[in-house]
Write a protein that holds these residues in place. Structure first.
Motif, PDB file in Angstrom:
ATOM      1  N   PRO A  83       0.715  -0.957   0.078  1.00  0.00           N
ATOM      2  CA  PRO A  83       0.143   0.005  -0.452  1.00  0.00           C
ATOM      3  C   PRO A  83       0.692   1.536  -0.402  1.00  0.00           C
ATOM      4  CG  PRO A  83      -0.026  -1.060   2.116  1.00  0.00           C
ATOM      5  CD  PRO A  83       0.718  -2.066   1.397  1.00  0.00           C
ATOM      6  N   PHE A  84       2.275   1.319   0.674  1.00  0.00           N
ATOM      7  CA  PHE A  84       2.637   2.055   0.335  1.00  0.00           C
ATOM      8  C   PHE A  84       3.357   3.156  -1.037  1.00  0.00           C
ATOM      9  CE2 PHE A  84       3.326   0.619   4.947  1.00  0.00           C
ATOM     10  CZ  PHE A  84       2.340   1.791   5.490  1.00  0.00           C
ATOM     11  N   PHE A 122     -10.647  -2.973   4.739  1.00  0.00           N
ATOM     12  CA  PHE A 122     -10.867  -3.087   6.150  1.00  0.00           C
ATOM     13  C   PHE A 122     -11.066  -1.504   6.037  1.00  0.00           C
ATOM     14  CE2 PHE A 122     -10.012  -7.390   7.812  1.00  0.00           C
ATOM     15  CZ  PHE A 122     -11.123  -7.137   8.804  1.00  0.00           C
ATOM     16  N   LEU A 123     -10.204  -0.819   4.972  1.00  0.00           N
ATOM     17  CA  LEU A 123     -10.003   0.333   4.609  1.00  0.00           C
ATOM     18  C   LEU A 123     -11.450   0.916   4.516  1.00  0.00           C
ATOM     19  CD1 LEU A 123      -6.530   0.779   2.738  1.00  0.00           C
ATOM     20  CD2 LEU A 123      -6.602   0.760   5.168  1.00  0.00           C
ATOM     21  N   GLU A 209       5.716  -5.790   8.329  1.00  0.00           N
ATOM     22  CA  GLU A 209       5.797  -5.819   9.119  1.00  0.00           C
ATOM     23  C   GLU A 209       4.730  -5.078   8.830  1.00  0.00           C
ATOM     24  OE1 GLU A 209       8.370  -7.937  11.133  1.00  0.00           O
ATOM     25  OE2 GLU A 209       7.991  -6.395   9.974  1.00  0.00           O
ATOM     26  N   LYS A 210       5.128  -3.767   8.821  1.00  0.00           N
ATOM     27  CA  LYS A 210       4.148  -2.699   8.258  1.00  0.00           C
ATOM     28  C   LYS A 210       3.288  -2.145   7.483  1.00  0.00           C
ATOM     29  CE  LYS A 210       7.939   1.168  10.080  1.00  0.00           C
ATOM     30  NZ  LYS A 210       8.619   1.728   9.744  1.00  0.00           N
ATOM     31  N   ASP A 211       3.156  -2.872   6.839  1.00  0.00           N
ATOM     32  CA  ASP A 211       2.484  -3.617   5.383  1.00  0.00           C
ATOM     33  C   ASP A 211       0.505  -3.903   6.271  1.00  0.00           C
ATOM     34  OD1 ASP A 211       4.124  -2.178   3.339  1.00  0.00           O
ATOM     35  OD2 ASP A 211       3.932  -4.127   1.898  1.00  0.00           O
ATOM     36  N   PHE A 214      -0.674  -1.931   8.007  1.00  0.00           N
ATOM     37  CA  PHE A 214      -1.651  -0.977   7.330  1.00  0.00           C
ATOM     38  C   PHE A 214      -3.000  -1.517   6.889  1.00  0.00           C
ATOM     39  CE2 PHE A 214      -3.047   1.498   3.301  1.00  0.00           C
ATOM     40  CZ  PHE A 214      -2.761   3.093   4.167  1.00  0.00           C
ATOM     41  N   CYS A 215      -2.629  -2.553   6.920  1.00  0.00           N
ATOM     42  CA  CYS A 215      -4.053  -3.211   6.134  1.00  0.00           C
ATOM     43  C   CYS A 215      -4.791  -3.501   6.259  1.00  0.00           C
ATOM     44  CB  CYS A 215      -3.112  -4.304   5.056  1.00  0.00           C
ATOM     45  SG  CYS A 215      -2.829  -4.304   3.730  1.00  0.00           S
TER      46      CYS A 215
END
Length: 236
Positions: A83-84, A122-123, A209-211, A214-215
């Motif tokens: 997503p980034f 979820f966004l 892990e940041k992805d 974020f998701c």
């Protein structure tokens, strides 16, 4: 008139469903549909899902080319499905051609016979649910899974949708009931629950892990990507 809501737990089962009067919500939480929702929210003109890496590579000039396989960016492409990579600075006004291990496969399978195909994550959970309530159509929640196998995170999102819609005179199939039960177990700590998933382990092993975090953000976007021809564009 009573409507149906069904959860298809993997694209391998989609041929068992009559999609002709159904809005199909394609779900690939880690990470394709989350990134698509984020990209459309951030002003991407269109995202074109294609089946193969070669098809993406050969699509032509003037587009950003994004390819992911097994969680990794395919060498030689602009980016994958993190997503980034779909921030406004990178995608606003652009058309992206995208191929992924699971999500684009699910999109391409469902579009063959569906009344309409939209993208869920979820966004944009509430936006998707509000649209489905207003549409008065049957709903099929298609979990992209992992290489045509069941996965947990997509089923959790399907359960979140079922939880919001079930009071709206829908008939639920058994997989919808099961998906909602899983969601109710997980909803108070999605991060911890999805830590059990095999795909989150794959992504952690890749150091992203940041992805995952974020998701799992809920209702941070309002856009609903919808398939028009071969392009995903903003609904409305």
């Amino acid at each position: 008139m009573q409507k149906n809501i069904q959860v298809c737990l993997t694209p391998a089962l989609i041929s068992l469903y009559d999609l002709s009067n159904s809005i199909v919500v394609v779900i690939d939480i880690f990470r394709a549909t989350s990134s698509i929702c984020y990209g459309i929210e951030n002003g991407a003109e269109a995202i074109i899902p294609v089946a193969t890496v070669d098809e993406c590579r050969n699509y032509g000039r003037g587009c950003l080319l994004a390819a992911e396989r097994d969680g990794k960016v395919v060498e030689g492409f602009d980016f994958g499905n993190s997503p980034f990579s779909y921030t406004a600075e990178k995608v606003a006004g652009k058309t992206i051609v995208l191929t992924t291990t699971n999500g684009t496969h699910a999109i391409n399978e469902s579009k063959k016979t569906a009344y309409q195909v939209i993208i869920g994550s979820f966004l944009n959970l509430d936006a998707v649910c509000d649209y489905l309530k207003a549409a008065q159509k049957d709903v099929v929640l298609l979990c992209a899974g992992w290489k045509n196998k069941f996965n947990l995170e997509d089923t959790l999102f399907a359960g979140a949708v079922v939880h919001q819609l079930k009071g709206e005179d829908y008939f639920l199939d058994d997989s919808s009931t099961a998906a909602e039960d899983l969601y109710l177990l997980a909803k108070d700590d999605l991060k911890a629950y999805t830590g059990k998933t095999s795909h989150s382990e794959r992504l952690k092993n890749l150091g992203i892990e940041k992805d995952i975090e974020f998701c799992l953000n809920v209702n941070t976007t309002q856009s609903i990507p919808v398939l028009k021809g071969d392009k995903l564009v903003r609904l409305g």
